[in-house]
Structure formats: structure tokens, C-alpha cells
Enzyme design. Structure first.
Site, PDB file in Angstrom:
ATOM      1  N   CYS A 199      -4.462   8.041   6.355  1.00  0.00           N
ATOM      2  CA  CYS A 199      -3.007   7.849   6.485  1.00  0.00           C
ATOM      3  C   CYS A 199      -2.306   9.195   6.382  1.00  0.00           C
ATOM      4  CB  CYS A 199      -2.470   6.929   5.394  1.00  0.00           C
ATOM      5  SG  CYS A 199      -3.414   5.422   5.177  1.00  0.00           S
ATOM      6  N   CYS A 223      -4.123   8.192   0.721  1.00  0.00           N
ATOM      7  CA  CYS A 223      -5.187   7.711   1.622  1.00  0.00           C
ATOM      8  C   CYS A 223      -5.366   8.805   2.676  1.00  0.00           C
ATOM      9  CB  CYS A 223      -4.758   6.398   2.255  1.00  0.00           C
ATOM     10  SG  CYS A 223      -5.340   6.108   3.921  1.00  0.00           S
TER      11      CYS A 223
HETATM   12  C1  LIG Z   1       2.943   8.186   5.790  1.00  0.00           C
HETATM   13  C2  LIG Z   1       2.209   6.886   5.666  1.00  0.00           C
HETATM   14  C3  LIG Z   1       1.206   6.609   6.562  1.00  0.00           C
HETATM   15  C4  LIG Z   1       0.507   5.416   6.449  1.00  0.00           C
HETATM   16  N1  LIG Z   1      -0.514   5.175   7.339  1.00  0.00           N
HETATM   17  C5  LIG Z   1      -1.235   4.045   7.199  1.00  0.00           C
HETATM   18  C6  LIG Z   1      -2.342   3.789   8.073  1.00  0.00           C
HETATM   19  O1  LIG Z   1      -2.660   4.587   8.958  1.00  0.00           O
HETATM   20  N2  LIG Z   1      -3.049   2.657   7.859  1.00  0.00           N
HETATM   21  C7  LIG Z   1      -2.725   1.753   6.857  1.00  0.00           C
HETATM   22  O2  LIG Z   1      -3.398   0.736   6.733  1.00  0.00           O
HETATM   23  N3  LIG Z   1      -1.680   1.976   6.044  1.00  0.00           N
HETATM   24  C8  LIG Z   1      -0.936   3.085   6.179  1.00  0.00           C
HETATM   25  N4  LIG Z   1       0.106   3.300   5.345  1.00  0.00           N
HETATM   26  C9  LIG Z   1       0.549   2.227   4.439  1.00  0.00           C
HETATM   27  C10 LIG Z   1       1.510   1.263   5.173  1.00  0.00           C
HETATM   28  O3  LIG Z   1       2.537   1.976   5.841  1.00  0.00           O
HETATM   29  C11 LIG Z   1       2.186   0.271   4.218  1.00  0.00           C
HETATM   30  O4  LIG Z   1       2.841   0.983   3.204  1.00  0.00           O
HETATM   31  C12 LIG Z   1       1.224  -0.709   3.596  1.00  0.00           C
HETATM   32  O5  LIG Z   1       0.511  -1.361   4.611  1.00  0.00           O
HETATM   33  C13 LIG Z   1       1.970  -1.740   2.726  1.00  0.00           C
HETATM   34  O6  LIG Z   1       2.942  -2.425   3.528  1.00  0.00           O
HETATM   35  P1  LIG Z   1       4.170  -3.233   2.971  1.00  0.00           P
HETATM   36  O7  LIG Z   1       4.120  -4.611   3.532  1.00  0.00           O
HETATM   37  O8  LIG Z   1       4.241  -3.106   1.493  1.00  0.00           O
HETATM   38  O9  LIG Z   1       5.459  -2.573   3.639  1.00  0.00           O
HETATM   39  P2  LIG Z   1       5.706  -1.028   3.968  1.00  0.00           P
HETATM   40  O10 LIG Z   1       5.299  -0.800   5.382  1.00  0.00           O
HETATM   41  O11 LIG Z   1       5.072  -0.211   2.908  1.00  0.00           O
HETATM   42  O12 LIG Z   1       7.288  -0.928   3.882  1.00  0.00           O
HETATM   43  C14 LIG Z   1       7.978  -0.745   2.634  1.00  0.00           C
HETATM   44  C15 LIG Z   1       9.412  -1.226   2.795  1.00  0.00           C
HETATM   45  O13 LIG Z   1      10.066  -0.403   3.757  1.00  0.00           O
HETATM   46  C16 LIG Z   1      10.946  -1.183   4.553  1.00  0.00           C
HETATM   47  N5  LIG Z   1      10.517  -1.063   5.968  1.00  0.00           N
HETATM   48  C17 LIG Z   1       9.353  -1.445   6.517  1.00  0.00           C
HETATM   49  N6  LIG Z   1       9.297  -1.109   7.809  1.00  0.00           N
HETATM   50  C18 LIG Z   1      10.464  -0.503   8.084  1.00  0.00           C
HETATM   51  C19 LIG Z   1      11.014   0.056   9.268  1.00  0.00           C
HETATM   52  N7  LIG Z   1      10.339   0.103  10.428  1.00  0.00           N
HETATM   53  N8  LIG Z   1      12.243   0.580   9.197  1.00  0.00           N
HETATM   54  C20 LIG Z   1      12.959   0.571   8.038  1.00  0.00           C
HETATM   55  N9  LIG Z   1      12.493   0.058   6.886  1.00  0.00           N
HETATM   56  C21 LIG Z   1      11.256  -0.479   6.928  1.00  0.00           C
HETATM   57  C22 LIG Z   1      10.867  -2.607   4.064  1.00  0.00           C
HETATM   58  O14 LIG Z   1      11.922  -2.825   3.171  1.00  0.00           O
HETATM   59  C23 LIG Z   1       9.535  -2.647   3.368  1.00  0.00           C
HETATM   60  O15 LIG Z   1       9.498  -3.612   2.350  1.00  0.00           O
HETATM   61  C24 LIG Z   1       0.819   4.493   5.424  1.00  0.00           C
HETATM   62  C25 LIG Z   1       1.835   4.787   4.516  1.00  0.00           C
HETATM   63  C26 LIG Z   1       2.527   5.966   4.619  1.00  0.00           C
HETATM   64  C27 LIG Z   1       3.605   6.274   3.622  1.00  0.00           C
END
Ligand SMILES: Cc1cc2nc3c(=O)[nH]c(=O)nc-3n(C[C@H](O)[C@H](O)[C@H](O)COP(=O)(O)OP(=O)(O)OC[C@H]3O[C@@H](n4cnc5c(N)ncnc54)[C@H](O)[C@@H]3O)c2cc1C
Length: 482
Positions: free
Chosen positions: A389, A386
Site C-alpha cells: 500500500c 503495509c
Molecule cells: C495510502 C493508502 C493506500 C492503501 N492501499 C491499499 C491497497 O493497495 N490495498 C488494500 O487492501 N488496502 C489499501 N489501503 C487501505 C484501504 O484504503 C482502506 O483503508 C481499508 O481497506 C479499510 O477500509 P474502510 O472501509 O475502513 O474505509 P477507508 O477506505 O479506510 O475510508 C475511511 C473513511 O474515509 C471516507 N472515505 C472513503 N472513501 C472516500 C472517498 N473516495 N472520498 C472521500 N472520503 C472517503 C469514509 O468516511 C470512510 O469511512 C490503503 C490505505 C492508504 C491510507
């Protein structure tokens, strides 16, 4: 005057936490919840200033705590030299307002970045088509002087497919006519950035591209986080004695918390009406319900703040030259106000004590290992499919890499106490990262308690059996009302 430098480094699902809501409960409880949120917001839980009373206790001894305090977000922040209350106070009163202004200045609002992905770890996952459809395919004569003339380009409507059908994921590349000057050559052993200006770099106005919800989720996003955590900074086991590995994990986790907070704070609540707002359920689900993620956010904030203050002399003398004297003087003044703020110095004189790390025989080897892991994390940003992101991911990882470079310099050339040479882009990334973290800390500090209260009540209510058997996820629509 210090010139900023330019690098010519050669290129080298877990279970998603979801709750369910009974549909009848949603209708009945929505109004009550909205009222409760408003009432809770009116209380303003921002910690009162305790700077005066903390001066003596903090200044005399840096009591870096290695054990977490029993109270939730009270006392000394683990492995740091400041307490939560002081951080909330000094951030709300001093740092946040200054940083908010600083990132709007011409010097700090433009970031140079290679936006399309060349993922070095796995093949194109089908979503990395941005290079073909993004504005980087512009005619040669429009490049490489994007900052010398107005530069208006955006994605044509029919290219939205290249953003996975999500226009909010595309980066707005509009620039204005401000110019940058002052470049020297240097390298950062912590990052993987290839900053060679071979025409692939884009200058982005960060103000036009706020970090917020983009719709990037699912296996593609999960793969990045999984690769970051499992391969490069695994969660340390309790009793882990290696402080340095803990630091790396906590920095990434704190950054992850901050990204999640920004997504939740600026969320597309209703695509059909393009309604944006806060998604409190998401905020709670991803960050607030995990105290260690909140603690890691505070830790990361203090770590980056320490890097800024350690580089104070360098940053004070640097050239903030964009060709606009008035703006540049303002930038310099804001930087000074930030670096030498008496309230900050009184409340939090040493946010993090980096001198404790890399001690012992294995120190140099460990540093190399962790440097390599961080470089991998930096390289992983090229796998984020993305565009927006990727922009913020790259900027913030570069900001962290810059903090690491300042605190743990160096490759034998600089004295540990000296600040290393910095690239202009590194300084921009550092300040913008600090601003992101400061926003997140402010958000958690001011709104966290009321959100937690509301969500806990909802969880306990929804677990009562009388609510019937039809469950559905309704948090987003619930919070549209707020
Ligand atoms: C570099 C990067 C930048 C991104 N920027 C954006 C953006 O600007 N806007 C957007 O909409 N999405 C962004 N995303 C996507 C977003 O971060 C999530 O991946 C997405 O929203 C799906 O969320 P999720 O609920 O699957 O959990 P995710 O946030 O993907 O987390 C995955 C797993 O990591 C673990 N986890 C979560 N938070 C933490 C923490 N703080 N510390 C330790 N472990 C943790 C948990 O086990 C979780 O299930 C970005 C992703 C990446 C890799």
C-alpha cells in the site's frame, strides 16, 4: 532531448458502511443474483462514442461547470471541461488501451521508492517493522546497482510476520537487467520525497506488484485517511468559494475512490483456497453508493490528464532510455500516441482549466498553504504500515504532486505556460497514476450501473421484514460465485 531530473531535496472510523444479509436469503438469492450480474454484464453499458458530435460543442467553448449536473454522471464534470460521456468513450477507446501498454514498457514499469516507513507524525504503531525484515537488509554488495544485473529477492517465508501475517502485502522486489540513464537535479515544491540515493532506495517492478487487496485495514489504515482528510484537506462545505481547497479535497477523494476500486476489483475472496476475484459489495459500499466519490474520481482523472497534455512538448522530447532500443522506441511512440491523439483532442481538448486558480490577492499565500498540506499528505505515506500500500500510495501521491507541479508551476523561475523540469520518477508516477485512474473510470463506467442495480435490489429485498431475524454479512461469499 530532455533529460529527466533527480531531486536532492533535503528531508525536511467514521461509521463503516455495512449492510446485513439474512442467511436464508443468501442461499435462495445467490443463483438469481449471479444470473442477473451476468445478464447485466452482457449488456455492456459502456457509453457509445459521441466524439464526432462533441467536437463542435466542446472545442468552441470550455464550459467549466461549477454546478453539478442533475443527472447521475451525465453532462459536464464539475469544475472540468469535459462531459462524462466523452470521458468514458475516449478512455475506453484510446486512453485505457494505450496506457495499459505504456506501463508495461521497461521505462514505465520500474519505480524507485524508499519502502520502509519513517513516519514523521507518530511513533511506530507496532506494524512498522518492515525495515528489519524486508529485503532492504541485503548485503551491501547487492546495492546500489539493482538495475544492472538480475536481482531476485523475496521475503523468506519466516518473515511473513513482518507483513502482519499477510503475504499479499509484501512487495515483490524482483527486477530484470534493464538499466536507466539520464539524471539531472531538481525539486518539487508539492512533495516531500527525499530521493537522495543513499542506499535506502529500492527499485520495484510495478508489474509484479499490482495494486489490490492486501488486508491492510483497521485503525492503522483509518488513521492515515483521517489524518489526510481532517488535517490536510477537509471536505469543503457546500457554498465553499475557495476553488483551490475544493480541488485538493477532490483530488484526494478521487484517488481514494480509485484505491478502493482496485481493492474491490482484485480481492482475496477466500484465503484458504487463495481465490481472488471481484468484491462487488465492497465496490458498492465504498464508492458506487456515494455519487460524489465517483464524480471526484472523474475529476482527478481529468486533472491528471490535463497535466499530461500540458507537459506534452516536454514529454514528447524526453529520453525514454533503458538501453533497449526497440522497447524505448515503442515507449516514445506510445507516449506520442497518447499525447497527440486526435480523438482525445477532439473530445476533451482542455480536460481541466487550471488558469482559473490562484487568482486574486490571496493567491500566492493560498498556494503556499495548499502546497504545505499536500507535502504533509506526501509525508503521511511514510506512515502507511503495509508495504505494498505504501508503494502505491507513494507512487500515486507523487503522481498527483507531479500533476500539481506541471499545472501550477512554479516557484518564480518558470513561466506559467512552460512545463517544469521533471524527474524521471515523477514521469513514471504520473503515467502510472493516470493508468490507475483510467482503469477505475473504465470499471465504474462499464460495471457501475449493473452493480448498483444489483445492490439496490438486494438492499430493498433485505429490508423486508419477512426475511427473519438472523443477519450476517455475506456479500463476499455471495460474490465468490460470480
Ligand atoms: C495510502 C493508502 C493506500 C492503501 N492501499 C491499499 C491497497 O493497495 N490495498 C488494500 O487492501 N488496502 C489499501 N489501503 C487501505 C484501504 O484504503 C482502506 O483503508 C481499508 O481497506 C479499510 O477500509 P474502510 O472501509 O475502513 O474505509 P477507508 O477506505 O479506510 O475510508 C475511511 C473513511 O474515509 C471516507 N472515505 C472513503 N472513501 C472516500 C472517498 N473516495 N472520498 C472521500 N472520503 C472517503 C469514509 O468516511 C470512510 O469511512 C490503503 C490505505 C492508504 C491510507
Amino acid at each position: 532531448m530532455v533529460k529527466f531530473t533527480k531531486s536532492f531535496k533535503p528531508k525536511q472510523e467514521n461509521g463503516k458502511e455495512r449492510r446485513k444479509w439474512s442467511s436464508w436469503w443468501l442461499i435462495g438469492a445467490s443463483a438469481a443474483v449471479v444470473l442477473a450480474v451476468i445478464a447485466a454484464g452482457a449488456v455492456s453499458p459502456m457509453a457509445a462514442s459521441k466524439i464526432g458530435s462533441l467536437v463542435s460543442s466542446n472545442y468552441k467553448s470550455c464550459q467549466c461547470s461549477s454546478a453539478q449536473d442533475t443527472g447521475k454522471y451525465k453532462g459536464i464534470i464539475e469544475d472540468c471541461c469535459c462531459d462524462y460521456e466523452s470521458v468514458d468513450s475516449v478512455n475506453g477507446e484510446v486512453l485505457h488501451p494505450l496506457l495499459q501498454e505504456l506501463v508495461t514498457t521497461p521505462f514505465f514499469r520500474y519505480f524507485k521508492v524508499k519502502l520502509w516507513c519513517d513516519c514523521p507524525f507518530w511513533p511506530d504503531d507496532g506494524m512498522c517493522r518492515l525495515r528489519d525484515c524486508s529485503v532492504c537488509e541485503c548485503p551491501e554488495n547487492e546495492f546500489p546497482e539493482p538495475f544492472k544485473k538480475p536481482f531476485h529477492r523475496g521475503l523468506p517465508a519466516d518473515d511473513l510476520v513482518c507483513q502482519e501475517g499477510k503475504p499479499q502485502a509484501a512487495v515483490d522486489r524482483t527486477l530484470d537487467s534493464r538499466a536507466f540513464r539520464g539524471w539531472i537535479v531538481t525539486d518539487n515544491p508539492w512533495t516531500n520525497d527525499d530521493e537522495t540515493d543513499n542506499g535506502e532506495l529500492t527499485y520495484v517492478n510495478l508489474l509484479l506488484n499490482p495494486e489490490r487487496y492486501t488486508g491492510y485495514a483497521g485503525p492503522s489504515a483509518r488513521r492515515i485517511w483521517d489524518a489526510i482528510y481532517s488535517e490536510n484537506c477537509p471536505k469543503y462545505a457546500s457554498g465553499e468559494i475557495c476553488q483551490e481547497k475544493k480541488v485538493l479535497y477532490k483530488l484526494i477523494s478521487g484517488l481514494h475512490s480509485s484505491i478502493s476500486i482496485h481493492i474491490a476489483a482484485d480481492y482475496l475472496l477466500d484465503e484458504s483456497t487463495n481465490k481472488w476475484g471481484q468484491n462487488l459489495e465492497l465496490m458498492y459500499d465504498r464508492v458506487l453508493r456515494y455519487p460524489d466519490r465517483v464524480r471526484n474520481l472523474y475529476f482527478t482523472f481529468l486533472f491528471v490528464l490535463r497535466a499530461m497534455t500540458k507537459a506534452a512538448d516536454y514529454l514528447e522530447q524526453a529520453e525514454y532510455d533503458t538501453g533497449n532500443n526497440t522497447e524505448d522506441l515503442k515507449t516514445q511512440s506510445l507516449v506520442r500516441q497518447l499525447l497527440y491523439n486526435p480523438k482525445l483532442q477532439a473530445a476533451c481538448p482542455l480536460p481541466f482549466d487550471e488558469a482559473k486558480l490562484w487568482q486574486g490577492q490571496s493567491g500566492p499565500e493560498l498556494k503556499q498553504q495548499i502546497q504545505k498540506q499536500f507535502r504533509n499528505i506526501s509525508a503521511l505515506m511514510d506512515c502507511v504500515s503495509c508495504e505494498k500500500c505504501r508503494l502505491w500510495g507513494k507512487l500515486q501521491v507523487l503522481g498527483l504532486g507531479t500533476a500539481l507541479k506541471i499545472l501550477f508551476s512554479v516557484d518564480g523561475q518558470n513561466q506559467p505556460s512552460e512545463s517544469p523540469q521533471l524527474q524521471r520518477n515523477e514521469v513514471i508516477a504520473l503515467v502510472n497514476l493516470l493508468n490507475r485512474l483510467s482503469e477505475s473510470v473504465k470499471y465504474v463506467s462499464e460495471q457501475g450501473p449493473s452493480i448498483e442495480k444489483i445492490m439496490s435490489k438486494q438492499i430493498s429485498d433485505s429490508s423486508e421484514p419477512k426475511h427473519g431475524s438472523t443477519w450476517k454479512r455475506a456479500g463476499e461469499s455471495l460474490f465468490q460465485l460470480w
